[in-house]
Write a protein that holds these residues in place. Structure first.
Motif, short mmCIF file in Angstrom:
data_model
loop_
_atom_site.label_atom_id
_atom_site.label_comp_id
_atom_site.label_asym_id
_atom_site.label_seq_id
_atom_site.Cartn_x
_atom_site.Cartn_y
_atom_site.Cartn_z
N CYS A 186 8.22 -65.69 74.24
CA CYS A 186 7.44 -64.48 74.45
C CYS A 186 7.00 -64.45 75.92
N LYS A 187 6.32 -63.38 76.31
CA LYS A 187 5.89 -63.23 77.70
C LYS A 187 4.95 -64.35 78.14
N LYS A 188 4.14 -64.87 77.21
CA LYS A 188 3.16 -65.92 77.55
C LYS A 188 3.82 -67.26 77.83
N HIS A 189 5.01 -67.51 77.29
CA HIS A 189 5.60 -68.85 77.37
C HIS A 189 6.86 -68.93 78.22
N VAL A 190 7.07 -67.99 79.12
CA VAL A 190 8.26 -68.02 79.98
C VAL A 190 8.27 -69.26 80.86
N LYS A 191 7.16 -69.56 81.51
CA LYS A 191 7.11 -70.74 82.40
C LYS A 191 7.36 -72.02 81.62
N LYS A 192 6.77 -72.15 80.46
CA LYS A 192 6.98 -73.34 79.63
C LYS A 192 8.45 -73.46 79.24
N GLY A 193 9.05 -72.35 78.86
CA GLY A 193 10.45 -72.35 78.48
C GLY A 193 11.37 -72.69 79.62
N LEU A 194 11.08 -72.20 80.82
CA LEU A 194 11.91 -72.51 81.98
C LEU A 194 11.92 -74.00 82.28
N LYS A 195 10.82 -74.68 82.00
CA LYS A 195 10.75 -76.12 82.22
C LYS A 195 11.57 -76.89 81.19
N MET A 196 11.88 -76.27 80.07
CA MET A 196 12.60 -76.94 79.00
C MET A 196 14.11 -76.84 79.13
N VAL A 197 14.60 -75.92 79.96
CA VAL A 197 16.03 -75.66 80.06
C VAL A 197 16.58 -76.15 81.39
N ASN A 199 18.02 -55.01 70.29
CA ASN A 199 18.21 -56.35 69.74
C ASN A 199 16.94 -56.88 69.09
N LYS A 200 15.80 -56.49 69.60
CA LYS A 200 14.54 -56.92 68.98
C LYS A 200 14.42 -56.36 67.57
N ILE A 201 14.92 -55.14 67.39
CA ILE A 201 14.85 -54.50 66.07
C ILE A 201 15.85 -55.14 65.11
N THR A 202 17.07 -55.36 65.57
CA THR A 202 18.12 -55.86 64.68
C THR A 202 18.14 -57.37 64.55
N GLY A 203 17.61 -58.08 65.54
CA GLY A 203 17.64 -59.54 65.50
C GLY A 203 16.34 -60.14 64.99
N CYS A 225 9.51 -66.64 69.50
CA CYS A 225 9.20 -67.55 70.59
C CYS A 225 9.29 -68.99 70.11
N HIS A 226 9.95 -69.81 70.89
CA HIS A 226 10.12 -71.22 70.57
C HIS A 226 8.78 -71.97 70.61
N ALA A 227 7.85 -71.50 71.40
CA ALA A 227 6.57 -72.19 71.57
C ALA A 227 5.52 -71.76 70.55
N CYS A 228 5.45 -70.45 70.21
CA CYS A 228 4.35 -69.99 69.36
C CYS A 228 4.78 -69.19 68.14
N ALA A 229 6.06 -68.94 67.98
CA ALA A 229 6.62 -68.21 66.83
C ALA A 229 6.30 -66.71 66.82
N GLN A 230 5.73 -66.17 67.90
CA GLN A 230 5.53 -64.72 68.00
C GLN A 230 6.89 -64.10 68.33
#
Length: 62
Positions: free
Chosen positions: A5-16, A28-32, A36-41
């Motif tokens: 999600c928007k809140k966890h972009v920095k955290k995610g960038l550190k993981m990849v 895609n948001k509607i059909t998929g 968020c990997h960090a908070c499930a939002q």
């Protein structure tokens, strides 16, 4: 590849390793089912490793 999600972009960038970022389209948001990997939002961005995509393209070319 992970979704964040928007809140966890920095955290995610550190993981990849060699991170690349792509926004998830509204369609895609509607059909998929992207959460968020960090908070499930609901996720807003897809983070992925460019290196693995490049290796796959090289394998296909050979």
């Amino acid at each position: 590849m992970i979704f964040v999600c928007k809140k966890h972009v920095k955290k995610g960038l550190k993981m990849v390793f060699l991170p690349h970022i792509q926004s998830i389209s509204d369609e895609n948001k509607i059909t998929g089912n992207f959460h968020c990997h960090a908070c499930a939002q609901w996720a807003d961005f897809k983070l992925y490793n460019f290196e693995s995509h490049r290796k796959q393209a090289v394998k296909k070319a050979m």
